[in-house]
Structure formats: C-alpha cells, structure tokens
Design a protein around this motif. Structure first.
Motif, PDB file in Angstrom:
ATOM      1  N   GLU A 134       0.829  -1.210   0.000  1.00 37.63           N
ATOM      2  CA  GLU A 134       0.000   0.000   0.000  1.00 37.63           C
ATOM      3  C   GLU A 134       0.865   1.262   0.000  1.00 37.63           C
ATOM      4  N   ASP A 135       1.967   1.240   0.748  1.00 39.26           N
ATOM      5  CA  ASP A 135       2.839   2.420   0.805  1.00 39.26           C
ATOM      6  C   ASP A 135       3.565   2.630  -0.514  1.00 39.26           C
ATOM      7  N   ILE A 136       3.956   1.533  -1.144  1.00 35.37           N
ATOM      8  CA  ILE A 136       4.609   1.644  -2.448  1.00 35.37           C
ATOM      9  C   ILE A 136       3.635   2.175  -3.489  1.00 35.37           C
ATOM     10  N   MET A 137       2.402   1.650  -3.467  1.00 34.08           N
ATOM     11  CA  MET A 137       1.400   2.115  -4.417  1.00 34.08           C
ATOM     12  C   MET A 137       1.062   3.590  -4.180  1.00 34.08           C
ATOM     13  N   LYS A 138       1.090   4.032  -2.942  1.00 32.70           N
ATOM     14  CA  LYS A 138       0.831   5.441  -2.643  1.00 32.70           C
ATOM     15  C   LYS A 138       1.866   6.314  -3.339  1.00 32.70           C
ATOM     16  N   CYS A 139       3.104   5.866  -3.350  1.00 33.39           N
ATOM     17  CA  CYS A 139       4.164   6.602  -4.038  1.00 33.39           C
ATOM     18  C   CYS A 139       3.908   6.614  -5.545  1.00 33.39           C
ATOM     19  N   PHE A 140       3.466   5.478  -6.086  1.00 30.57           N
ATOM     20  CA  PHE A 140       3.143   5.413  -7.513  1.00 30.57           C
ATOM     21  C   PHE A 140       2.063   6.426  -7.877  1.00 30.57           C
ATOM     22  N   MET A 141       1.087   6.604  -6.989  1.00 32.65           N
ATOM     23  CA  MET A 141      -0.012   7.524  -7.270  1.00 32.65           C
ATOM     24  C   MET A 141       0.484   8.975  -7.370  1.00 32.65           C
ATOM     25  N   LEU A 142       1.549   9.295  -6.651  1.00 30.31           N
ATOM     26  CA  LEU A 142       2.123  10.635  -6.755  1.00 30.31           C
ATOM     27  C   LEU A 142       2.644  10.886  -8.167  1.00 30.31           C
ATOM     28  N   VAL A 143       3.349   9.896  -8.713  1.00 30.36           N
ATOM     29  CA  VAL A 143       3.855  10.011 -10.078  1.00 30.36           C
ATOM     30  C   VAL A 143       2.682  10.175 -11.052  1.00 30.36           C
ATOM     31  N   GLY A 144       1.633   9.376 -10.855  1.00 29.70           N
ATOM     32  CA  GLY A 144       0.464   9.449 -11.729  1.00 29.70           C
ATOM     33  C   GLY A 144      -0.187  10.816 -11.724  1.00 29.70           C
ATOM     34  N   ASP A 145      -0.266  11.454 -10.564  1.00 28.34           N
ATOM     35  CA  ASP A 145      -0.882  12.777 -10.491  1.00 28.34           C
ATOM     36  C   ASP A 145      -0.056  13.821 -11.238  1.00 28.34           C
ATOM     37  N   ILE A 146       1.266  13.707 -11.165  1.00 34.28           N
ATOM     38  CA  ILE A 146       2.120  14.654 -11.882  1.00 34.28           C
ATOM     39  C   ILE A 146       1.972  14.469 -13.392  1.00 34.28           C
ATOM     40  N   LEU A 147       1.926  13.226 -13.840  1.00 31.12           N
ATOM     41  CA  LEU A 147       1.726  12.953 -15.259  1.00 31.12           C
ATOM     42  C   LEU A 147       0.382  13.506 -15.735  1.00 31.12           C
ATOM     43  N   HIS A 148      -0.652  13.306 -14.930  1.00 31.17           N
ATOM     44  CA  HIS A 148      -1.982  13.826 -15.275  1.00 31.17           C
ATOM     45  C   HIS A 148      -1.944  15.338 -15.425  1.00 31.17           C
ATOM     46  N   GLU A 149      -1.218  15.991 -14.558  1.00 32.29           N
ATOM     47  CA  GLU A 149      -1.180  17.444 -14.560  1.00 32.29           C
ATOM     48  C   GLU A 149      -0.357  18.007 -15.717  1.00 32.29           C
ATOM     49  N   GLU A 150       0.715  17.311 -16.122  1.00 27.48           N
ATOM     50  CA  GLU A 150       1.701  17.928 -17.009  1.00 27.48           C
ATOM     51  C   GLU A 150       1.819  17.304 -18.391  1.00 27.48           C
TER      52      GLU A 150
END
Length: 312
Positions: A134-150
């Motif tokens: 779960e903690d690793i996936m939480k980190c993955f979600m951070l990358v996903g949000d940046i990609l979505h934004e940029e």
C-alpha cells in the motif's frame, strides 16, 4: 472565449482530432456544460479549471456523459481508498526509498511526437516482509498525479505500461488481496482519463500465470486484449517498444533507471503542495450525493464465488 489550455504540437492536435473527436470550436461549450454539472453535484468538491476538465473530455473521446462518470469516479475512488491517497505529504513519506526499491517512472522520451507515453515499474525490487505494498502504491499515485497534470502526450496518445517482474516471488503477489486487485482495476478502467494502449510484462516468473488468472477476472475485454507476456525475451518487447528509448538496464540507449528515478523523485518533492492539495482540497461527500451513496463495498466488492477462491 479564451481557454486556459496548453497548446500542443501539430502531431498531437491531429491525434486529438482524429482519435478523440476534438473540435476546438466545441470545447468552450462542453467545458461550461461540464462545470454546470459539477455545480449541480453537491457531493463533488472538484477542480474546474480548463486543463483539468479537458483531460477527462479527451480521455472520454469527448463524450460528456462518459467524462462526467470518469470525473465522479476519479474523486470517489480516491475518497474510498485512504491507503493510497491519505497522508500523502512527500516529506512525511519514505519517497526516496520507495522509488529506489520499486520505482514507477515515465520514460523521458518516446519514439515519436505522437507515440504513447511509456511507463515502467518494477514489482520485485523490494522485500515484501519489510515494506507494505500500500505504501509503495501510494508513491506510484504521486507520479500518476504529476503525469496527469503535465503530460499532454500521455493524455492524448495514451500510455504503454512495462511491468518488470524480475526477482518477483509469490510473496510479492500474495501481498495483493483480491479487494486490492479489484480496487486497482476500478482505478485503471473507470476512474482515470488515461487511455491504456498496452501492458507488457517482462521477466515473467513461471508461477505468474496462475496469479495473473486471478487478476484477469476483474478486467474488461478491452483491457485483456491489450496485455502481453514477454517472459525473459526482450527482443519481442523491442518489436513494439523501440529499443533505443529504453533505459540502459533494458538494453536501450536511454538514461539509466537510477537517473530517471532521481528525476522523478525530484519532481515529487518539487510538486509537494500540489500533491497534497489534490486529496485535501478535493473529493466527495457521500452524505450530499443525490441518490444512493457509494461505499467501498459497492465500488470494490467482490462476489461470493471469488471470495472463496484459493491460490495454490
């Protein structure tokens, strides 16, 4: 009416027109209709800026009804997935270590201006007895949000995922409960503006097929048709993802995984406040939803047959 949407190169403009039904003359009216629907949805605390909303229109090929559904699910799934989206301040998370042991990262270049964005992840790089998935996936979600934004290329041309299973053991896969598998599937298929073009598994261990058959039960037919297994044969991967764009560790001419991970680690910290805001300022209030409230069981529940499934 002036729109606050980034201009994209002519290649992406053509893809948006030909594949996504984008008509610049219609965008202002569709965005206003989208915002009006949000205003009339009391349960939603959603972003309403042009760039964010147009990502959902593009991800839905300009079907406004599909875009509404995706946006609602985008926030609803996050609200009901605290293990992935709560307490996500990068400075309070072990981002450096998670990225180092089991990174997810986007390659800095693709093979053409209009090619899908290539996302890589390593699923066997950590000790499952020491780290929580779960903690690793939480980190993955951070990358996903940046990609979505940029990343306009990813929004318009879609994404290709390469999942490296090197050193993955049965313990890595049993860390995913059926409920988590279902949750990840809902996020991917129903709650994201990203268009998945393909998933390529590499360095596949012998036991993976049985584990994957469990996961397949949650996938729709379109997603199933876009999954490819390469075993340890990177030559077959090179036929669909050109070798020269891949990191050196995968026989390519690109930057090393270490350098790309460092870049993404820096990006996460540089976007700290943005990442915090996405789940503190925005979300849903089920008490205000018109109609039946949603809950984890209705969103991610699994039927009785699957609950009894055992993996040998």
């Amino acid at each position: 009416m002036s729109l606050n949407i980034r201009e994209v190169n002519p290649t992406l403009q053509k893809i948006a027109k030909d594949e996504l039904n984008e008509d610049p003359s219609q965008i202002p009216q569709m965005l206003e209709q989208f915002r009006e629907w949000i205003r009339k949805s009391p349960h939603l605390r959603a972003r309403t800026d042009d760039q964010f909303l147009v990502s959902f229109l593009r991800g839905s090929k300009y079907s406004l009804e599909r875009a509404k559904h995706k946006l609602d699910m985008f926030y609803t799934v996050r609200q009901h997935s605290p293990e992935f989206f709560k307490d996500r301040d990068p400075e309070k998370m072990n981002v450096h270590e998670y990225m180092k042991i089991s990174a997810m990262f986007a390659l800095p270049t693709s093979w053409s201006e209009g090619a899908p964005r290539v996302i890589c992840s390593r699923s066997g790089g950590y000790d499952p007895a020491k780290y929580k998935i779960e903690d690793i996936m939480k980190c993955f979600m951070l990358v996903g949000d940046i990609l979505h934004e940029e990343d306009d290329q990813m929004i318009i041309s879609g994404q290709i995922n390469i999942i490296d299973l090197k050193n993955a053991s049965m313990a890595h896969f049993t860390a995913f409960s059926p409920q988590m598998m279902k949750k990840m599937t809902v996020m991917m298929q129903d709650a994201s503006p990203f268009r998945l073009k393909a998933i390529h598994y590499i360095n596949v261990p012998p036991f993976f097929e049985k584990m994957f058959n469990v996961f397949r039960q949650f996938l729709n037919e379109k997603t199933k048709s876009r999954i490819y297994m390469h075993g340890n044969d990177l030559e077959s991967l090179y036929k669909v993802v050109p070798k020269h764009i891949l990191p050196k560790e995968y026989g390519g001419d690109g930057d090393s995984v270490e350098d790309i991970v460092k870049y993404w680690e820096h990006k996460i910290y540089a976007n700290r406040q943005f990442l915090i805001d996405q789940t503190t300022k925005y979300g849903v209030d089920e008490k205000k939803r018109i109609g039946k409230p949603k809950n984890p069981e209705s969103l991610f529940g699994i039927d009785g047959t699957f609950r009894q499934l055992q993996i040998d």
